[in-house]
Enzyme design. Structure first.
Site, PDB file in Angstrom:
ATOM      1  N   GLN A 199       0.830  -1.204   0.000  1.00  0.00           N
ATOM      2  CA  GLN A 199       0.000   0.000   0.000  1.00  0.00           C
ATOM      3  C   GLN A 199       0.869   1.261   0.000  1.00  0.00           C
ATOM      4  O   GLN A 199       0.337   2.360  -0.110  1.00  0.00           O
ATOM      5  CB  GLN A 199      -0.916   0.007   1.237  1.00  0.00           C
TER       6      GLN A 199
ATOM      7  N   ARG B 167      -8.386  -1.569   8.392  1.00  0.00           N
ATOM      8  CA  ARG B 167      -9.356  -0.504   8.187  1.00  0.00           C
ATOM      9  C   ARG B 167      -9.497   0.381   9.416  1.00  0.00           C
ATOM     10  O   ARG B 167     -10.594   0.540   9.966  1.00  0.00           O
ATOM     11  CB  ARG B 167     -10.702  -1.114   7.812  1.00  0.00           C
ATOM     12  N   CYS B 168      -8.384   0.930   9.795  1.00  0.00           N
ATOM     13  CA  CYS B 168      -8.357   1.644  11.051  1.00  0.00           C
ATOM     14  C   CYS B 168      -7.224   2.641  11.037  1.00  0.00           C
ATOM     15  O   CYS B 168      -6.089   2.271  10.813  1.00  0.00           O
ATOM     16  CB  CYS B 168      -8.127   0.628  12.161  1.00  0.00           C
TER      17      CYS B 168
ATOM     18  N   GLU C 294     -12.683   4.268   6.075  1.00  0.00           N
ATOM     19  CA  GLU C 294     -12.702   3.363   7.230  1.00  0.00           C
ATOM     20  C   GLU C 294     -13.879   3.588   8.169  1.00  0.00           C
ATOM     21  O   GLU C 294     -14.109   2.766   9.061  1.00  0.00           O
ATOM     22  CB  GLU C 294     -11.402   3.543   8.026  1.00  0.00           C
TER      23      GLU C 294
HETATM   24  N1  MCN Z   1     -14.047   9.492  -1.645  1.00  0.00           N
HETATM   25  C1  MCN Z   1     -14.954  10.374  -2.179  1.00  0.00           C
HETATM   26  N2  MCN Z   1     -15.340  11.467  -1.437  1.00  0.00           N
HETATM   27  C2  MCN Z   1     -14.880  11.677  -0.190  1.00  0.00           C
HETATM   28  C3  MCN Z   1     -13.967  10.756   0.378  1.00  0.00           C
HETATM   29  C4  MCN Z   1     -13.557   9.676  -0.394  1.00  0.00           C
HETATM   30  O1  MCN Z   1     -15.412  10.176  -3.300  1.00  0.00           O
HETATM   31  N3  MCN Z   1     -15.257  12.740   0.520  1.00  0.00           N
HETATM   32  C5  MCN Z   1     -13.564   8.336  -2.425  1.00  0.00           C
HETATM   33  C6  MCN Z   1     -12.072   8.464  -2.698  1.00  0.00           C
HETATM   34  O2  MCN Z   1     -11.741   9.256  -3.752  1.00  0.00           O
HETATM   35  C7  MCN Z   1     -11.657   7.024  -2.832  1.00  0.00           C
HETATM   36  C8  MCN Z   1     -12.547   6.331  -1.809  1.00  0.00           C
HETATM   37  O3  MCN Z   1     -13.692   7.170  -1.656  1.00  0.00           O
HETATM   38  O4  MCN Z   1     -11.914   6.565  -4.136  1.00  0.00           O
HETATM   39  C9  MCN Z   1     -11.855   6.145  -0.437  1.00  0.00           C
HETATM   40  O5  MCN Z   1     -11.222   7.360  -0.120  1.00  0.00           O
HETATM   41  P1  MCN Z   1     -10.470   7.720   1.234  1.00  0.00           P
HETATM   42  O6  MCN Z   1     -11.436   7.871   2.322  1.00  0.00           O
HETATM   43  O7  MCN Z   1      -9.573   8.836   0.907  1.00  0.00           O
HETATM   44  O8  MCN Z   1      -9.598   6.420   1.577  1.00  0.00           O
HETATM   45  P2  MCN Z   1      -8.299   5.865   0.816  1.00  0.00           P
HETATM   46  O9  MCN Z   1      -8.487   5.987  -0.631  1.00  0.00           O
HETATM   47  O10 MCN Z   1      -7.075   6.411   1.439  1.00  0.00           O
HETATM   48  O11 MCN Z   1      -8.437   4.328   1.138  1.00  0.00           O
HETATM   49  C10 MCN Z   1      -7.914   3.783   2.319  1.00  0.00           C
HETATM   50  C11 MCN Z   1      -8.990   3.122   3.162  1.00  0.00           C
HETATM   51  C12 MCN Z   1      -8.327   2.218   4.120  1.00  0.00           C
HETATM   52  S1  MCN Z   1      -7.144   2.875   5.143  1.00  0.00           S
HETATM   53  C13 MCN Z   1      -8.608   0.878   4.149  1.00  0.00           C
HETATM   54  S2  MCN Z   1      -7.836  -0.056   5.329  1.00  0.00           S
HETATM   55  C14 MCN Z   1      -9.531   0.295   3.200  1.00  0.00           C
HETATM   56  C15 MCN Z   1     -10.490   1.284   2.645  1.00  0.00           C
HETATM   57  O12 MCN Z   1      -9.889   2.414   2.286  1.00  0.00           O
HETATM   58  N4  MCN Z   1      -9.104  -0.686   2.366  1.00  0.00           N
HETATM   59  C16 MCN Z   1      -9.877  -0.991   1.259  1.00  0.00           C
HETATM   60  N5  MCN Z   1     -11.405   0.802   1.765  1.00  0.00           N
HETATM   61  C17 MCN Z   1     -11.074  -0.255   0.962  1.00  0.00           C
HETATM   62  N6  MCN Z   1     -11.843  -0.580  -0.090  1.00  0.00           N
HETATM   63  C18 MCN Z   1     -11.442  -1.577  -0.915  1.00  0.00           C
HETATM   64  N7  MCN Z   1     -12.236  -1.892  -1.971  1.00  0.00           N
HETATM   65  N8  MCN Z   1     -10.283  -2.262  -0.718  1.00  0.00           N
HETATM   66  C19 MCN Z   1      -9.494  -2.007   0.342  1.00  0.00           C
HETATM   67  O13 MCN Z   1      -8.353  -2.660   0.519  1.00  0.00           O
HETATM   68 CU1  CUM Z   2      -5.057   0.587   9.392  1.00  0.00          CU
HETATM   69  S1  CUM Z   2      -5.921  -0.252   7.748  1.00  0.00           S
HETATM   70 MO1  CUM Z   2      -5.974   1.144   6.350  1.00  0.00          MO
HETATM   71  O1  CUM Z   2      -5.260   2.348   7.325  1.00  0.00           O
HETATM   72  O2  CUM Z   2      -4.769   0.713   5.344  1.00  0.00           O
END
Ligand code: MCN
Ligand code: CUM
Length: 796
Positions: free
Chosen positions: A223, A370-371, A741
Site C-alpha cells: 500500500q 481498516r483503522c 474506514e
Molecule cells: N471518496 C470520495 N469522497 C470523499 C472521500 C472519499 O469520493 N469525501 C472516495 C475516494 O476518492 C476514494 C474512496 O472514496 O476513491 C476512499 O477514499 P479515502 O477515504 O480517501 O480512503 P483511501 O483511498 O485512502 O483508502 C484507504 C482506506 C483504508 S485505510 C482501508 S484499510 C480500506 C479502505 O480504504 N481498504 C480498502 N477501503 C477499501 N476498499 C477496498 N475496496 N479495498 C481495500 O483494501
Molecule cells: Cu489501518 S488499515 Mo488502512 O489504514 O490501510
C-alpha cells in the site's frame, strides 16, 4: 464561441461515475502480482514454525538442498552473515526475518526455499529438519506480566520482562477531581479481540535483481511503495535510485499490505544472490497466521457523570497485546497510535488514558485493518462506554449523546487529549438517523415485544475519527514526514495523466482523481488517466492507509490542477491578446471579462503550451504538487442498528441498519456508498462471527476460512445509507474528508450495543466480540457478562 461546461456531464465532483477500473476487474483482466511472470523466474516458499515459543536447537537443510530443482535454501544463520536476520520495525523495535535463536509465534518464518516451481519449493520446505525445544507460551497481557513469565524478547539487551511501553496522555489530576465530583461513576471492562484484514489476495512479491544494470525491481502487494523503497535502501544498503518498487493491481489491502514482511526481504535477497527473478506468493493460512493483525486491546474504562447526564470526566486503562515484535506501522509519536482520539465527538472537560503494551507469543501486528491507527478500538470503547453510562443513569441513549456532543458552533474544538476537530454537525446526523430508524416507534415496539417474551434491541454508535495522516509537523514514519503528492501532465490535445504517491487497493482512485481534475480544469474525466504505484514514475508519497488518500493525495491533485490552471491562464491571455488581469475562468474555459463571448478552452491552452507559447514562457503544461495538510480531517457518522435476539438459541438477526455519514464533499457518491457498505459488512463480521484467537499452546484458531468467517451476501444484512448531512472540511481544497474506514470503525459498536440493548433488564453489560450465539445464550441464561481473553477454552 466557447461555453462553460456542465460539470455533471464531464464527470466532475459529485458525479456517481462508474468505476473505470472495474472494467478490467470484472472481466478477470486485472494485473495482480501473481499474474506477473518474468523470464527465468524462480519460486519461493516459506517454512513456518509449528510452535508458538521454542528454542531452535538446530536446523538441518541438507535434504532440502539435495532435491532436484532447488536453487537456494535460506536460513536465519545465512541471513545473519549478511546482517539481515533481523530488521528494524516502523515502531523502533526489531523483528526477526528468519528465526535464529528462538521462534516466538506460530507461523513465524524459519527458512525459505527457492526452486523451479512452488511445489518443489514447498516439498523442500518439508524436508528441512528443525529441532525445537518448546518453551512456556504467553497469549495475553495478564500472562505476559505474571510472576516468572518467560521473557519472550531475550534477544534484546535491557529487556528483562515482556513490557514494551507504558504511555499516558491527558490530565490525571483534573480527571481525578472530576471523579470526586461525580454523582454516578460508570465502569466497563472489555476486550476488542484480534481480527484480521484478510484481503482476498494474499501478500507477495517478485524481486528481480539485474546484475547488468545493477537495478532491483520489485513487484509487490504494498500500500506504500515509496516507503518500501526507502526501507530497502536503508536496510539492504542499496542505492535508492537503483530500486524500483511497482505495486500492480491490489486485490484488497485493508491495512494488511502496509507492514514490511520477511517474505519480501527474503525474495529480494534471493534474487540478488541468484541473479534471477524470485516470486513469493503467500498462501491463505500464511496470511492469516503471520501478517498484519489488528486490535487485541483490553479496556478498563470509567466515566464520571452528573445526574443530569453531563459527562464530567473519562478515565481509561488499556492493555495492548502486540505479539512477538512491536511492528505497528503507524506514523505518530504516540505509542498506542491515535487511541486517544476516543471521545473526540463529545465535549468532555477532563480525560486521562493510560496504556501498556506487552509482548506475547502471537504474530505481530496492531494497527492494521481498516483503522486509522487504533481509532477502531478508540471508537468502539467510546460507544460501548456511552451505552453503559446512559444505562447506568437510566437515561435515553440518544438524549445522552445529544447532550454531550460537541456543538456545531464550537468548532474548531480542542479535545481533552489534544486533537483539534475541524468541523461537524453531530446533532443533525443523529436526528437524521433517529428519524430514519423510527426511534420513538421502535422503543414502543420493543416494550410491547418484551411483554410477549421477544427481545428487540437498538444500538447507536455516533463517532468521529481522525483521518488523513498527517500533517508533517506531527506525523512521520522513521523521520520521513507525512505529506503527499500529485503530478499532472496535460498533453497537447488536452488529454491528461495524473499520478499520485498514494496507492489504490480497490478504493477507486482511478475514477475519483480524474473527477477532481475535471472539477478543477474542465477536462472531461474520461480524458484523464490515473496511474499510481510505480516509484520510478509516481511522485514521492506515503501511500494509502488511514483513509489519507483523499485528505492528502486528493488535495494534492486539486492543488496541482490549480497550478496548471494558473499557467493555462497566462496562455489564454496570450491567445486572446489581453492582459492576464482581464481573464476570467469558468469550467473548462477562460474568457475576456469585458467580452465574455471571446474565450479559449482549456484544450486550446494545452495545445498552445506546446505550439504557441508567449515569448519567454517555458513550454509544456505539467506540474507537481506536494501537499502537507494543516490538520487531520474529522468525518462524523451515526450508525443505528436494530436486532431481534432469539432467547432460546442466542441467535440474533439484524432488522435494520441505518448509516448517516458526513464525510464532507463527496467526490463520487457511489464510491463513497460502496466504501460505507464494505465497512458495515466488516463491522457486522467482527461483531457477529469473526474470531481469530489462540489456545493455551499459542495455536492460532482461525487460520483458514472454515474457522475465520467472512460474511457472504447471504449473511450480510441490508443497509440504509443517508447522505443528507454535508459539512465541508474547512481546510481541504475541495472540502472533502476521508471515508474509507468510518463504517468499519464506528459500525461494530452499533451491532454490539443493539444486542446488549436487547438483553437490557438481565443485568448483562458486556459480551465480547464476536457475539456468537452460544455467548449470547450463555449471557442471557446465566445473566452474566461474557468478557474474556484467549486462551480459548478448546483445551478445557
Ligand atoms: N471518496 C470520495 N469522497 C470523499 C472521500 C472519499 O469520493 N469525501 C472516495 C475516494 O476518492 C476514494 C474512496 O472514496 O476513491 C476512499 O477514499 P479515502 O477515504 O480517501 O480512503 P483511501 O483511498 O485512502 O483508502 C484507504 C482506506 C483504508 S485505510 C482501508 S484499510 C480500506 C479502505 O480504504 N481498504 C480498502 N477501503 C477499501 N476498499 C477496498 N475496496 N479495498 C481495500 O483494501
Ligand atoms: Cu489501518 S488499515 Mo488502512 O489504514 O490501510
Amino acid at each position: 464561441m466557447t461555453q462553460a461546461l456542465d460539470e455533471i456531464k464531464i464527470g466532475g465532483l459529485g458525479v456517481s461515475r462508474k468505476r473505470v477500473e472495474d472494467d478490467r476487474f470484472i472481466r478477470g483482466k486485472g494485473n495482480y502480482t501473481d499474474d506477473i511472470t518474468l523470464p527465468g523466474m524462480l519460486h519461493m516458499e516459506i517454512l513456518r514454525s509449528p510452535l508458538a515459543h521454542a528454542r531452535i536447537k538446530s536446523i538441518d537443510a541438507s535434504r532440502a538442498w539435495d532435491i532436484p530443482g532447488v536453487h537456494l535454501v535460506l536460513t536465519g544463520d545465512m541471513m545473519a552473515t549478511r546482517n539481515l536476520a533481523w530488521m528494524p520495525t516502523l515502531s523502533y523495535d526489531t523483528q526477526a526475518v528468519l528465526a535464529t535463536d528462538k521462534v516466538r509465534f506460530q507461523g513465524q518464518e524459519v527458512a525459505c526455499v527457492i526452486a523451479d516451481d512452488p511445489y518443489i519449493a514447498k516439498d523442500a520446505c518439508e524436508a528441512i529438519e528443525v529441532d525445537y525445544e518448546p518453551l512456556p507460551v504467553i497469549v495475553n497481557p495478564k500472562q505476559a506480566v505474571a510472576e516468572g513469565a518467560p521473557v519472550i524478547r531475550d534477544d534484546k539487551e535491557n529487556q528483562a520482562d515482556n513490557v514494551i511501553y507504558h504511555w499516558e496522555v491527558g490530565d490525571a489530576a483534573g480527571t481525578d477531581r472530576a471523579f470526586e465530583q461525580a454523582d454516578v461513576i460508570s465502569r466497563l471492562q472489555l476486550h476488542y479481540p484480534r481480527s484480521h484484514p484478510s484481503p482476498i489476495e494474499c501478500c507477495g512479491s517478485i524481486a528481480d535483481f539485474n546484475r547488468a544494470t545493477s537495478k532491483l525491481t520489485v513487484y509487490m502487494t504494498t500500500q506504500a511503495p515509496h516507503i518500501i523503497r526507502a526501507a530497502v535502501a536503508l536496510v539492504a544498503e542499496l542505492p535508492e535510485h537503483m530500486i524500483r518498487i511497482i505495486s500492480p493491481d491490489i486485490g484488497g489491502g485493508f491495512g494488511n499490505k502496509v507492514p514490511v514482511y520477511p517474505g519480501y526481504v527474503c525474495s529480494i535477497l534471493a534474487s540478488i544472490l541468484l541473479e534471477r527473478p524470485v516470486k513469493w506468493i503467500e498462501d491463505k493460512t500464511g496470511n492469516l497466521i503471520s501478517t498484519g493483525f489488528a486490535r487485541d486491546i483490553y479496556l478498563d474504562g470509567e466515566m464520571a457523570l452528573r445526574q443530569d447526564g453531563k459527562i464530567l470526566g473519562v478515565r481509561m486503562r488499556c492493555d495492548a497485546d502486540h505479539g512477538a515484535f512491536f511492528s505497528d506501522a503507524q506514523p505518530s509519536k504516540f505509542k498506542i497510535g491515535l487511541l486517544h482520539s476516543t471521545f473526540a465527538a463529545y465535549d468532555i472537560p477532563a480525560a486521562h488514558l493510560r496504556a501498556r503494551g506487552t509482548y506475547s507469543n502471537k504474530a505481530p501486528g496492531g494497527v492494521a485493518y481498516r483503522c486509522s491507527f487504533r481509532v477502531t478500538e478508540a471508537m468502539f470503547f467510546q460507544e460501548r462506554m456511552m451505552q453503559a453510562a446512559a444505562d447506568d443513569l437510566g437515561m435515553d441513549q440518544a438524549a445522552f449523546r445529544r447532550m454531550n456532543f460537541v456543538r456545531d458552533e464550537d468548532f474548531p474544538h480542542r479535545t481533552p487529549f489534544g486533537f483539534l476537530l475541524d468541523s461537524g454537525q453531530y446533532r443533525k446526523c443523529l436526528d437524521v438517523g433517529l428519524k430514519a430508524v423510527g426511534y420513538e416507534d421502535f422503543r414502543k415496539r420493543q416494550e410491547e415485544a418484551r411483554a410477549k417474551g421477544r427481545l428487540l434491541g437498538l444500538g447507536i454508535s455516533t463517532m468521529t475519527e481522525p483521518l488523513g495522516a498527517g500533517n508533517s509537523r506531527e506525523y512521520d514514519i522513521l523521520g520521513i514526514k507525512m505529506f503527499d503528492s500529485a503530478e499532472l501532465k496535460v498533453h497537447m490535445t488536452g488529454k491528461a495523466i495524473v499520478r499520485t504517491g498514494a496507492r489504490t487497493q480497490g478504493q477507486g482512485h482511478e475514477t475519483t482523481w480524474a473527477q477532481i481534475v475535471s472539477h478543477e480544469l474542465g477536462i472531461p474525466a474520461e480524458d484523464v488517466v490515473v496511474e499510481e504505484g510505480d516509484t520510478d514514475t509516481a511522485p514521492f508519497g506515503m501511500g494509502t492507509y488511514a483513509s489519507r488518500s483523499t485528505p492528502v493525495a486528493g488535495a494534492a491533485v486539486a492543488m496541482v490542477a490549480r497550478k496548471i490552471r494558473a499557467k493555462a491562464r497566462r496562455l489564454a491571455a496570450h491567445l486572446l491578446e489581453v492582459s492576464e488581469e482581464d481573464i476570467e475562468w469558468e469550467l473548462g474555459r477562460f474568457y475576456v471579462r469585458s467580452a465574455p463571448d471571446r474565450g479559449v478552452t482549456i484544450q486550446e491552452c494545452a495545445m498552445a503550451a506546446y505550439s504557441n507559447m508567449p515569448d519567454g514562457m517555458e513550454p509544456g503544461l505539467e506540474n507537481t504538487a506536494y501537499y502537507d495538510p494543516p490538520n487531520l480531517t474529522w468525518p462524523f457518522a451515526c450508525y443505528i442498528v436494530t436486532v431481534e435476539v432469539d432467547p432460546a438459541t442466542g441467535v440474533w438477526d439484524v432488522l435494520t441498519t441505518v448509516a448517516v455519514d458526513d464525510c464532507g464533499v463527496r467526490i463520487n457518491p457511489m464510491i463513497v456508498e460502496g466504501q460505507i457498505m464494505g465497512g458495515l459488512t466488516e463491522a457486522y463480521a467482527m461483531a457477529s462471527m469473526q474470531f481469530i484467537t489462540f489456545d493455551a499452546e499459542g495455536n492460532c484458531i482461525g487460520s483458514n476460512y472454515m474457522d475465520y468467517l467472512l460474511p457472504t451476501a447471504w449473511e450480510t444484512p441490508g443497509f440504509e445509507l443517508h447522505s443528507e448531512v454535508v459539512t465541508p472540511c474547512p481546510h481541504h481544497p475541495i472540502g472533502a474528508k476521508g471515508i474509507g474506514e468510518c463504517a468499519a470503525v464506528g459500525g461494530p459498536a452499533a451491532f454490539v450495543n443493539a444486542v446488549i440493548d436487547a438483553l437490557s433488564g438481565t443485568g448483562v453489560r458486556n459480551i465480547d466480540m464476536p457475539l456468537l450465539p452460544d455467548r449470547v445464550w450463555e449471557a442471557l441464561t446465566y445473566r452474566r457478562d461474557i468478557s474474556g481473553a484467549p486462551p480459548v477454552a478448546t483445551d478445557d
